[in-house]
Write a protein that holds these residues in place. Structure first.
Motif, short mmCIF file in Angstrom:
data_model
loop_
_atom_site.label_atom_id
_atom_site.label_comp_id
_atom_site.label_asym_id
_atom_site.label_seq_id
_atom_site.Cartn_x
_atom_site.Cartn_y
_atom_site.Cartn_z
N GLY A 1 19.77 1.33 5.70
CA GLY A 1 18.64 1.17 4.79
C GLY A 1 17.43 1.88 5.34
N LEU A 2 16.64 2.49 4.46
CA LEU A 2 15.41 3.15 4.91
C LEU A 2 14.41 2.11 5.39
CD1 LEU A 2 14.49 5.98 2.35
CD2 LEU A 2 15.18 6.24 4.74
N LYS A 3 13.86 2.34 6.58
CA LYS A 3 12.89 1.41 7.13
C LYS A 3 11.49 1.77 6.63
CE LYS A 3 16.57 1.08 9.87
NZ LYS A 3 17.79 1.88 9.59
N ALA A 4 10.76 0.77 6.14
CA ALA A 4 9.44 1.02 5.58
C ALA A 4 8.50 1.64 6.60
CB ALA A 4 8.85 -0.28 5.04
N GLY A 5 8.64 1.24 7.86
CA GLY A 5 7.74 1.72 8.90
C GLY A 5 7.82 3.22 9.16
N LEU A 6 8.87 3.87 8.68
CA LEU A 6 8.98 5.32 8.85
C LEU A 6 8.05 6.07 7.90
CD1 LEU A 6 12.87 5.61 9.07
CD2 LEU A 6 11.26 5.89 10.96
N PHE A 7 7.48 5.36 6.91
CA PHE A 7 6.74 6.04 5.85
C PHE A 7 5.30 5.60 5.69
CE2 PHE A 7 11.22 6.27 4.91
CZ PHE A 7 11.38 7.62 4.60
N THR A 8 4.83 4.65 6.47
CA THR A 8 3.44 4.24 6.35
C THR A 8 2.84 4.03 7.73
OG1 THR A 8 1.94 2.76 5.15
CG2 THR A 8 3.85 1.74 6.24
N ALA A 9 1.51 3.82 7.76
CA ALA A 9 0.77 3.68 9.01
C ALA A 9 1.05 4.89 9.91
CB ALA A 9 1.11 2.35 9.69
N GLN A 10 1.54 4.65 11.13
CA GLN A 10 1.77 5.76 12.06
C GLN A 10 3.18 6.34 11.99
OE1 GLN A 10 0.04 3.01 15.13
NE2 GLN A 10 -0.76 4.91 15.99
N GLY A 11 3.95 5.85 11.02
CA GLY A 11 5.33 6.31 10.91
C GLY A 11 5.46 7.81 10.75
N ALA A 12 4.63 8.39 9.89
CA ALA A 12 4.73 9.83 9.65
C ALA A 12 4.41 10.63 10.91
CB ALA A 12 3.79 10.24 8.52
N GLU A 13 3.55 10.10 11.75
CA GLU A 13 3.18 10.79 12.99
C GLU A 13 4.32 10.80 13.99
OE1 GLU A 13 0.74 12.59 16.00
OE2 GLU A 13 0.52 12.42 13.83
N TYR A 14 5.10 9.74 14.01
CA TYR A 14 6.12 9.59 15.04
C TYR A 14 7.54 9.89 14.57
CZ TYR A 14 2.56 7.55 18.02
OH TYR A 14 1.44 7.38 18.79
N ALA A 15 7.81 9.74 13.28
CA ALA A 15 9.19 9.90 12.80
C ALA A 15 9.57 11.35 12.54
CB ALA A 15 9.41 9.08 11.54
N GLY A 16 8.60 12.21 12.26
CA GLY A 16 8.92 13.58 11.89
C GLY A 16 9.67 13.61 10.56
N GLU A 17 10.56 14.55 10.40
CA GLU A 17 11.36 14.62 9.18
C GLU A 17 12.41 13.52 9.20
OE1 GLU A 17 14.52 17.71 7.21
OE2 GLU A 17 12.55 18.50 7.75
N VAL A 18 12.49 12.76 8.12
CA VAL A 18 13.40 11.62 8.07
C VAL A 18 14.65 12.00 7.26
CG1 VAL A 18 13.72 9.24 7.31
CG2 VAL A 18 11.52 9.96 8.28
N ALA A 19 15.81 11.75 7.83
CA ALA A 19 17.09 11.91 7.14
C ALA A 19 17.75 10.55 7.06
CB ALA A 19 17.99 12.89 7.89
N PHE A 20 18.45 10.32 5.96
CA PHE A 20 19.07 9.01 5.75
C PHE A 20 20.58 9.17 5.58
CE2 PHE A 20 20.56 5.77 2.64
CZ PHE A 20 20.44 4.67 3.47
#
Length: 521
Positions: A198-217
């Protein structure tokens, strides 16, 4: 190095607890062997790895103690089987491994992976591992960790971030909160993250975009079971590519009266540009008519900037009602200040009961008084304004952005658009939206005024507050991304975003009317 693994992502975003429950459901209720699931995850992650980096050089895999570490050992085994050079460090001692993670470690060793215990290496040895790596795989800490990483994980995270080579995070960058996107201490700044089940919400808000980079599921074939499990998503992921079809096609006999009359109430002394930017953005986003109510001294500059906007100079709030009566939607707040002029304007807008977008100083004025809830307003706070409205600290807002947006909605009604990376749109009792993506060039004054104008324009055209809010935030981001291609991030200005709006919208139009078909009334 740009990544090349184009893919689509599902809409549902889950909390860490929900994903763990889905995982447990798949294993306990559907009879899927946990180790087989782990092998599937590792194989999927390895496929992503070679798609992103076809010639990765020596791969350094960092493994923790839980199932995330098990994924890492199996990624290392996949790499060795494919003839790649691999270094594997057991950041957590292998003697602490149990269950499927221990099986994964044993399989990796059996497949020829040379696993080194971090505790047995000197700092120089560890430095050599990082220095010789062409790519790092982070499989240290998974969704179960919520606080600041302890040593030796914190040191390994710092080394990842200091390295000159990219890091691929398995399921989640170590140190990032999977639910909220917050970082309590150190966290891996990944070039890409491959996440599972399941996609984790934290990858897409707050600091998620800074640390996750490009997200693949990778669902690992559990899509239907995720729904069966009964776990409710935390939010819905949206972006411009998925929402742009919601903008209706304009008929060939279109006229300006069909696309909303937006009144922008903005620009007290010293802040005249706020109203001009909001008004021009509303026009570029397709509003049929736009009126700007501002201080008299800004009438001429506004007309020179955007002559298609009707501009009225107002000295007192009592002059506003005739303009309100002609409007379909009102945008109030950009640059109105918190003095008498701004207070009078806001009072008239709220008293009208008309659909409205409240931003900037309108929200600050609301925070200093008891505001009445309304069903037809859209509030657009940034975290500082949200903190004033909720009488808390900014870090409390950022520690749970979805929760903060929901709390504001319950207090004030309508739709709440909480600005920031991973903008949150909360509405009704349905799932909130999280706008996927971020653009550092938008961190400059005036971008919020542009968003307010876009939002007022779409609200006037669609009449749907929730859809307008999510569309506006997505369009705003898409235009900023388009503008940054030629302008970069540091030099990006609100006017660049306004100019890019028509280009982004043009790509989404499905059969534009001809000049002959359009009529004016």
């Amino acid at each position: 190095m740009p990544l090349s693994g184009g893919h689509s992502l599902p809409e549902d975003l889950y909390s860490a607890d929900a994903v763990r429950e889905i995982d447990r459901y798949v294993i306990d209720q559907k009879g899927v062997d946990g180790f087989e699931l782990m092998q599937s995850a590792a194989a999927s992650a390895f496929r992503r790895l070679v798609r992103y980096w076809p010639e990765p050089g020596r791969i350094l895999v960092l493994c923790g103690a839980g199932n995330n570490g098990g994924d890492g050992y199996l990624v290392a085994a996949n790499a060795v089987r494919h003839g790649l050079e691999v270094g594997c460090l057991a950041v957590a001692p292998t003697e602490k491994l149990s269950g499927d993670a221990r099986r994964a470690w044993k399989k990796a060793v059996a497949d020829g992976v040379n696993v080194k215990e971090l505790a047995e290496l000197t700092a120089t040895d560890v430095g050599q591992y990082f220095a010789s790596a062409g790519l790092i795989v982070d499989a240290m800490l998974g969704t179960g960790v919520t606080g600041a990483p302890r040593e030796p994980f914190a040191d390994m995270i710092r080394r990842c971030n200091d390295a000159t080579v990219p890091t691929l995070a398995i399921d989640l960058p170590s140190g990032l909160n999977a639910t909220t996107g917050t970082v309590a201490g150190e966290a891996v700044r990944a070039a890409a993250t491959v996440t599972f089940i399941g996609l984790k919400a934290g990858l897409f808000t707050a600091q998620g975009a800074e640390y996750a980079g490009e997200v693949a599921f990778e669902s690992l074939g559990t899509d239907d079971w995720a729904r069966e499990s009964g776990q409710r998503p935390l939010a819905r992921r949206v972006d411009w590519s998925g929402l742009r079809a919601e903008i209706p096609r304009r008929p060939r006999v279109a006229h300006k009266g069909r696309f909303g009359h937006v009144l922008i109430v903005a620009g007290d002394r010293g802040f005249g540009g706020a109203g001009m930017m909001a008004a021009e953005a509303a026009s570029r986003a397709g509003a049929g008519m736009v009126t700007l109510a501002t201080r008299p001294e800004y009438v001429s500059p506004a007309l020179a900037r955007c002559p298609s906007v009707m501009v009225q100079g107002l000295i007192h709030g009592s002059e506003l009602p005739p303009l309100i009566s002609a409007a379909d939607v009102i945008v109030c707040g950009p640059g109105i200040g918190q003095g008498a002029w701004g207070q009078q304007m806001l009072q008239q807008v709220v008293a009208s009961g008309k659909p409205r977008v409240l931003d900037a100083d309108a929200l600050n004025l609301m925070a200093s008084r008891v505001a009445q809830p309304a069903d037809n307003h859209i509030l657009t706070p940034h975290p500082g304004e949200a903190a004033r409205l909720l009488e808390c600290r900014v870090d409390e807002i950022e520690s749970d952005r979805v929760g903060a947006a929901e709390q504001l909605r319950k207090l004030f009604g309508g739709v709440v658009l909480l600005k920031g990376a991973g903008t949150v749109v909360a509405w009704g009792e349905a799932l909130p939206d999280i706008v996927s993506g971020s653009n550092p060039g938008m961190a400059t004054g005036g971008m919020g005024d542009v968003l307010s104008g876009i939002l007022g324009s779409l609200y006037g055209q669609l009449g749907n507050a929730h859809l307008s809010a999510s569309l506006a935030a997505s369009l705003h981001l898409a235009a900023a991304d388009r503008a940054s291609v030629s302008r970069g991030y540091m030099g990006l200005l609100p006017m660049d975003v306004i100019d890019a709006l028509s280009k982004v919208l043009m790509e989404s139009e499905r059969g534009a009317p001809t000049a002959q078909g359009a009529v004016e009334e």
